[in-house]
Design an enzyme around this catalytic site. Structure first.
Site, PDB file in Angstrom:
ATOM      1  N   CYS A  48       0.830  -1.188   0.000  1.00  0.00           N
ATOM      2  CA  CYS A  48       0.000   0.000   0.000  1.00  0.00           C
ATOM      3  C   CYS A  48       0.873   1.249   0.000  1.00  0.00           C
ATOM      4  O   CYS A  48       2.067   1.184   0.245  1.00  0.00           O
ATOM      5  CB  CYS A  48      -0.854  -0.007   1.244  1.00  0.00           C
ATOM      6  SG  CYS A  48      -1.613  -1.612   1.506  1.00  0.00           S
ATOM      7  N   ARG A  73       1.190   2.539  -6.031  1.00  0.00           N
ATOM      8  CA  ARG A  73       1.549   1.424  -5.160  1.00  0.00           C
ATOM      9  C   ARG A  73       0.355   0.517  -4.877  1.00  0.00           C
ATOM     10  O   ARG A  73       0.518  -0.615  -4.449  1.00  0.00           O
ATOM     11  CB  ARG A  73       2.087   1.948  -3.828  1.00  0.00           C
ATOM     12  CG  ARG A  73       3.322   2.783  -3.951  1.00  0.00           C
ATOM     13  CD  ARG A  73       3.780   3.214  -2.580  1.00  0.00           C
ATOM     14  NE  ARG A  73       4.305   2.081  -1.848  1.00  0.00           N
ATOM     15  CZ  ARG A  73       5.578   1.711  -1.835  1.00  0.00           C
ATOM     16  NH1 ARG A  73       6.447   2.401  -2.522  1.00  0.00           N
ATOM     17  NH2 ARG A  73       5.977   0.674  -1.149  1.00  0.00           N
ATOM     18  N   TRP A 122      -3.729  -1.937  -1.534  1.00  0.00           N
ATOM     19  CA  TRP A 122      -3.686  -3.016  -2.533  1.00  0.00           C
ATOM     20  C   TRP A 122      -3.864  -4.300  -1.748  1.00  0.00           C
ATOM     21  O   TRP A 122      -2.964  -4.739  -1.042  1.00  0.00           O
ATOM     22  CB  TRP A 122      -2.327  -3.003  -3.246  1.00  0.00           C
ATOM     23  CG  TRP A 122      -2.226  -3.910  -4.433  1.00  0.00           C
ATOM     24  CD1 TRP A 122      -2.341  -3.565  -5.754  1.00  0.00           C
ATOM     25  CD2 TRP A 122      -1.945  -5.320  -4.426  1.00  0.00           C
ATOM     26  NE1 TRP A 122      -2.174  -4.663  -6.549  1.00  0.00           N
ATOM     27  CE2 TRP A 122      -1.935  -5.751  -5.770  1.00  0.00           C
ATOM     28  CE3 TRP A 122      -1.732  -6.265  -3.423  1.00  0.00           C
ATOM     29  CZ2 TRP A 122      -1.698  -7.077  -6.140  1.00  0.00           C
ATOM     30  CZ3 TRP A 122      -1.495  -7.591  -3.784  1.00  0.00           C
ATOM     31  CH2 TRP A 122      -1.477  -7.979  -5.130  1.00  0.00           C
ATOM     32  N   ASN A 148       0.833  -1.187   6.036  1.00  0.00           N
ATOM     33  CA  ASN A 148       1.273  -1.880   4.829  1.00  0.00           C
ATOM     34  C   ASN A 148       1.943  -3.159   5.283  1.00  0.00           C
ATOM     35  O   ASN A 148       2.740  -3.139   6.218  1.00  0.00           O
ATOM     36  CB  ASN A 148       2.273  -1.004   4.065  1.00  0.00           C
ATOM     37  CG  ASN A 148       2.833  -1.713   2.843  1.00  0.00           C
ATOM     38  OD1 ASN A 148       2.190  -2.585   2.279  1.00  0.00           O
ATOM     39  ND2 ASN A 148       4.036  -1.342   2.450  1.00  0.00           N
ATOM     40  N   GLY A 149       1.617  -4.286   4.652  1.00  0.00           N
ATOM     41  CA  GLY A 149       2.266  -5.540   5.012  1.00  0.00           C
ATOM     42  C   GLY A 149       1.274  -6.562   5.505  1.00  0.00           C
ATOM     43  O   GLY A 149       0.081  -6.467   5.232  1.00  0.00           O
ATOM     44  N   GLU A 531      10.475 -10.127 -22.006  1.00  0.00           N
ATOM     45  CA  GLU A 531      10.047  -8.810 -21.529  1.00  0.00           C
ATOM     46  C   GLU A 531       8.892  -8.270 -22.390  1.00  0.00           C
ATOM     47  O   GLU A 531       7.947  -7.684 -21.873  1.00  0.00           O
ATOM     48  CB  GLU A 531      11.244  -7.846 -21.517  1.00  0.00           C
ATOM     49  CG  GLU A 531      10.948  -6.424 -21.101  1.00  0.00           C
ATOM     50  CD  GLU A 531      10.365  -6.262 -19.688  1.00  0.00           C
ATOM     51  OE1 GLU A 531      10.302  -7.239 -18.932  1.00  0.00           O
ATOM     52  OE2 GLU A 531       9.935  -5.135 -19.377  1.00  0.00           O
ATOM     53  N   LYS A 535       5.195  -7.389 -20.802  1.00  0.00           N
ATOM     54  CA  LYS A 535       4.550  -6.073 -20.923  1.00  0.00           C
ATOM     55  C   LYS A 535       3.110  -6.241 -21.406  1.00  0.00           C
ATOM     56  O   LYS A 535       2.200  -5.608 -20.907  1.00  0.00           O
ATOM     57  CB  LYS A 535       5.310  -5.172 -21.916  1.00  0.00           C
ATOM     58  CG  LYS A 535       6.637  -4.647 -21.439  1.00  0.00           C
ATOM     59  CD  LYS A 535       6.553  -3.457 -20.509  1.00  0.00           C
ATOM     60  CE  LYS A 535       6.575  -3.780 -19.076  1.00  0.00           C
ATOM     61  NZ  LYS A 535       7.631  -4.334 -18.381  1.00  0.00           N
ATOM     62  N   GLU A 538       0.913  -7.737 -18.686  1.00  0.00           N
ATOM     63  CA  GLU A 538       0.679  -6.822 -17.566  1.00  0.00           C
ATOM     64  C   GLU A 538      -0.386  -5.780 -17.868  1.00  0.00           C
ATOM     65  O   GLU A 538      -1.244  -5.515 -17.041  1.00  0.00           O
ATOM     66  CB  GLU A 538       1.976  -6.074 -17.214  1.00  0.00           C
ATOM     67  CG  GLU A 538       2.979  -6.897 -16.448  1.00  0.00           C
ATOM     68  CD  GLU A 538       4.249  -6.099 -16.142  1.00  0.00           C
ATOM     69  OE1 GLU A 538       4.745  -6.194 -15.027  1.00  0.00           O
ATOM     70  OE2 GLU A 538       4.746  -5.373 -17.030  1.00  0.00           O
ATOM     71  N   HIS A 554      10.405 -27.466 -30.268  1.00  0.00           N
ATOM     72  CA  HIS A 554      10.245 -28.501 -29.244  1.00  0.00           C
ATOM     73  C   HIS A 554       8.909 -28.383 -28.527  1.00  0.00           C
ATOM     74  O   HIS A 554       8.741 -28.923 -27.436  1.00  0.00           O
ATOM     75  CB  HIS A 554      11.394 -28.418 -28.233  1.00  0.00           C
ATOM     76  CG  HIS A 554      12.735 -28.615 -28.870  1.00  0.00           C
ATOM     77  ND1 HIS A 554      13.092 -29.795 -29.475  1.00  0.00           N
ATOM     78  CD2 HIS A 554      13.783 -27.776 -29.032  1.00  0.00           C
ATOM     79  CE1 HIS A 554      14.324 -29.670 -29.977  1.00  0.00           C
ATOM     80  NE2 HIS A 554      14.761 -28.446 -29.724  1.00  0.00           N
ATOM     81  N   LYS A 657       3.036  -1.697  -8.121  1.00  0.00           N
ATOM     82  CA  LYS A 657       4.382  -1.336  -8.546  1.00  0.00           C
ATOM     83  C   LYS A 657       5.429  -1.907  -7.602  1.00  0.00           C
ATOM     84  O   LYS A 657       6.506  -2.307  -8.015  1.00  0.00           O
ATOM     85  CB  LYS A 657       4.487   0.186  -8.577  1.00  0.00           C
ATOM     86  CG  LYS A 657       5.829   0.710  -9.028  1.00  0.00           C
ATOM     87  CD  LYS A 657       5.805   1.005 -10.485  1.00  0.00           C
ATOM     88  CE  LYS A 657       7.150   1.371 -11.042  1.00  0.00           C
ATOM     89  NZ  LYS A 657       7.388   0.682 -12.303  1.00  0.00           N
TER      90      LYS A 657
HETATM   91  C1  G6P Z   1       6.221  -6.092  -9.460  1.00  0.00           C
HETATM   92  C2  G6P Z   1       5.911  -5.178 -10.606  1.00  0.00           C
HETATM   93  C3  G6P Z   1       6.828  -5.492 -11.773  1.00  0.00           C
HETATM   94  C4  G6P Z   1       8.276  -5.407 -11.321  1.00  0.00           C
HETATM   95  C5  G6P Z   1       8.547  -6.347 -10.153  1.00  0.00           C
HETATM   96  C6  G6P Z   1       9.914  -6.154  -9.556  1.00  0.00           C
HETATM   97  O1  G6P Z   1       5.821  -7.387  -9.754  1.00  0.00           O
HETATM   98  O2  G6P Z   1       4.549  -5.306 -10.991  1.00  0.00           O
HETATM   99  O3  G6P Z   1       6.606  -4.565 -12.807  1.00  0.00           O
HETATM  100  O4  G6P Z   1       9.116  -5.720 -12.381  1.00  0.00           O
HETATM  101  O5  G6P Z   1       7.601  -6.087  -9.115  1.00  0.00           O
HETATM  102  O6  G6P Z   1       9.976  -4.878  -8.971  1.00  0.00           O
HETATM  103  P1  G6P Z   1      11.323  -4.193  -8.489  1.00  0.00           P
HETATM  104  O7  G6P Z   1      10.892  -2.926  -7.819  1.00  0.00           O
HETATM  105  O8  G6P Z   1      11.976  -5.147  -7.518  1.00  0.00           O
HETATM  106  O9  G6P Z   1      12.164  -3.964  -9.686  1.00  0.00           O
END
Ligand code: G6P
Length: 662
Positions: A48, A73, A122, A148-149, A531, A535, A538, A554, A657
């Site tokens: 959060c 967040r 969150w 948070n946590g 990657e 993207k 996500e 394979h 995030k």
């Molecule tokens: C979350 C985010 C990702 C990010 C990952 C690692 O899962 O949604 O977009 O790549 O955390 O985050 P960091 O802050 O450790 O790079």
């Protein structure tokens, strides 16, 4: 020293008051206080945004403004609690994005106050409802808490409280803290003492922030394994999950170590350990650009952050090559002889940062000849990795707070390994707990889907590889300089890629209705493909998979049917032996089965032309560095797809995030 569990299981709840003497958000309480909510499953809250303020400004403006900065967040509910100058506590909280709370506050403004706390949530379990939103109050409504946590032993504490007659208003783990604080306070503790006593009983990871009716001007917080930072102003002070929350007001920040209680007023900030003793302070300056927190004319933060990549890459390279040609890291608590003794590198990270780690493996092994493994941080410690004092563990994290990565790092250190952090966030936990740090200089990244942070992580990985090669003598100074020169060319090349992205945006229109998109690559093109797929998952919520192009035959080739879009990242024809030709063969294989191929290839690579339904050109670069360029069209494609499909590009569903739970 950690907050211990003092074992005192006193179950008496002294003077459980039922009168709500304070002004609170009546809607929530009228609906939910009246009947006891049966606890069916834990409602765990994580990742959060947290903010606290004491000062002369209207606290509501500071707190809501800060929440806006932190909304990336978590964004399934939001709430505030204020303490007016006369000591009145008032709260408002709503399920939904911050805008919903904003509207509620506009309809029924809270009384003026100079002290406040705020929260964006969150939730990992349990519905994002009004009653589950933070702040949570004790029964008498005198203490408000945000969190948070995860409080792992909350069920036991909840039962204990309920057995004593306390009625719970929410399904959250957080609420027990409000009741426990009230109990300590009524036993005579002051707010900071109460916080110390309560966190001594908690298991798990948390940041807690509390205010109390009758104590205007005071905010108390505690943290264990969850982010918290203090902002130091003139006649005002701030608390937040990260510095972006208070960047508008101050650039001076104070680190808050684990197991620390913060007692904050407008004029002073006292940090104490679990026993109440003062702890050493470490201030730092926030150098993030304030513009980073604004969209600057772009429709989404993600588009702005994609556009900022040339600068982010250039900034990350800036000043890293010392006058004697040696690479300079930001914090180095490892000697050169320790670096020479390293016999293995293990990279650990999550999500996008993990993909940067996969690229780093190619660079490290090629430039240093040190064996390198890459492990998802969430798996790392569970496989009992073979690491010792000669292992260098590289933890990559944009936020510096990702719990999986932090726990992997701690496990590595327990085994005696040295840890080097690649991180974008000054003052965060991961760099603080590492032996060496290389900061990426992407600036504040707000969109949940990482873009500029990824490109700078790649650059940082190359720098680490070159540094290791230099210290260990596998690369001479002039070779390092040549590689650094190739790196220095990247900002201008990324710029060129960005200038040519209109056809990629158009392409998204053709594929917006596709049910699946595949991405192929070999060598460093493989992590690039991963990657690209991540993207798209996500933010566009599409089925997307990245494969090593050679692995296609394979199994994954069975997925290829007429009309499936397949992106292929083609390595430089000037690079490694037959790599290029093999990928060209792979393009033909998928095309023969009806795939629509989107080929990302170097300028001047004519061999791919006959097999590309769409051709995306990127400037020539050494193969190892190509991901910095080839990723950009994949980011642009994903953002465009998300927008076309009508989704929130910056705040995708179910994601956050900064993921501060394991
Ligand atoms: C979350 C985010 C990702 C990010 C990952 C690692 O899962 O949604 O977009 O790549 O955390 O985050 P960091 O802050 O450790 O790079």
């Amino acid at each position: 020293m950690r907050f211990g569990n003092n074992g005192s299981n006193r179950s008496h709840i002294s003077s459980v008051k039922t009168v709500r003497s304070v002004l609170t958000d009546t809607r929530t309480h009228r609906t939910h206080r009246t009947h006891r909510i049966r606890q069916t499953r834990p409602s765990l809250v994580a990742m959060c945004g947290i903010v606290g303020y004491a000062g002369q400004r209207p606290a509501i403006d500071v707190v809501v403004g800060a929440l806006r900065r932190l909304e990336y967040r978590g964004y399934d509910s939001a709430g505030v609690a204020l303490v007016g100058r006369a000591g009145t506590l008032s709260t408002m909280k709503r399920a939904g994005k911050l805008a919903v709370l904003d509207e509620a506050l506009a309809r029924s403004p809270l009384p003026e106050a100079g002290t406040g706390i705020g929260h964006t949530r969150w939730a990992t379990h349990g519905a994002p409802t009004d009653p589950n939103a933070h702040p949570h109050l004790d029964e008498s409504g005198t203490v408000a808490v945000i969190h948070n946590g995860i409080i792992e032993n909350f069920a036991v504490l909840r039962r204990e409280l309920e057995d004593s007659g306390v009625s719970m208003a929410s399904e959250t783990d957080t609420e027990v803290v409000a009741h426990l604080l009230a109990r300590s306070l009524s036993d005579g503790a002051d707010l900071a003492q109460a916080m110390r006593q309560v966190v001594g009983r908690l298991h798990g990871a948390f940041t807690l922030v509390a205010v109390r009716a009758g104590e205007p001007g005071r905010v108390v917080a505690a943290r264990r394994n969850s982010p918290l930072v203090v902002g130091l102003g003139e006649g005002e002070n701030f608390l937040a999950s990260d510095v972006s929350a208070f960047m508008d007001y101050t650039r001076t920040a104070l680190e808050v170590g684990d197991d620390t209680v913060v007692d904050l007023t407008a004029d002073q900030v006292v940090l104490t350990d679990p026993a109440g003793r003062p702890v050493p302070r470490r201030e730092f300056t926030v150098d993030w650009d304030l513009e980073a927190a604004e969209k600057g004319g772009h429709e989404y933060f993600m588009l702005k952050e994609i556009a900022e990549q040339p600068k982010a890459v250039a900034d990350t390279l800036l000043g890293r090559l010392g006058p004697d040609g040696r690479l300079v890291l930001d914090e180095m608590r490892l000697s050169e002889s320790e670096i020479r003794d390293i016999d293995k590198v293990v990279i650990t990270a999550c999500g996008t940062a993990f993909h940067a780690g996969l690229v780093a493996k190619y660079a490290i092994e090629h430039w240093t000849r040190i064996p390198c493994e890459v492990e998802m941080a969430s798996e790392f410690r569970y496989r009992d990795p073979i690491i010792d004092r000669q292992t260098l563990v590289v933890a990559i994290s944009q936020s510096g707070e990702t719990m999986d990565t932090l726990m992997a790092l701690r496990h590595a250190r327990e085994q005696g390994a040295r840890v080097l952090a690649i991180c974008n966030t000054n003052g965060s936990t991961i760099p603080r707990e590492s032996d060496a740090v290389l900061y990426t200089r992407a600036g504040l990244e707000i969109a949940v889907a990482s873009t500029k942070a990824f490109l700078t992580q790649l650059v940082a990985c190359y720098l680490v590889a070159l540094y290791l090669g230099q210290v260990r003598g596998t690369q001479w100074g002039d070779e390092v300089a040549a590689n650094v020169a190739a790196l220095s060319d990247l900002p201008a090349k990324v710029d060129r890629v960005l200038e040519t992205m209109q056809p990629v945006r158009e392409l998204a229109k053709d594929y917006a209705a596709a049910s699946s998109v595949l991405f192929l690559g070999r060598h460093v093109g493989y992590p690039t493909a991963l990657e690209g797929a991540l993207k798209l998952k996500e933010i566009a919520y599409m089925h997307a998979e990245g494969f090593p192009a050679g692995e296609l035959k394979h199994g994954p080739i069975a997925l290829v049917e007429a009309g499936v879009p397949v992106f292929v990242v083609v390595p430089s024809p000037r690079g490694r032996g037959s790599l290029h030709d093999k990928v060209v063969s792979n393009i033909q294989e998928v095309r023969a089965r009806g795939a629509l191929t989107v080929v990302i290839a170097e300028e001047g690579d004519d061999a791919v032309v006959p097999y590309a339904d769409h051709l995306v050109r990127i400037p020539a670069s050494p193969t190892l560095l190509q991901p910095v360029l080839a990723t950009v069209p994949l980011q642009v494609f994903a953002a465009e797809m998300a927008a076309l499909r009508g989704f929130d590009v910056d705040q995708p569903r179910n994601l956050a995030k900064s993921v501060t739970v394991e």
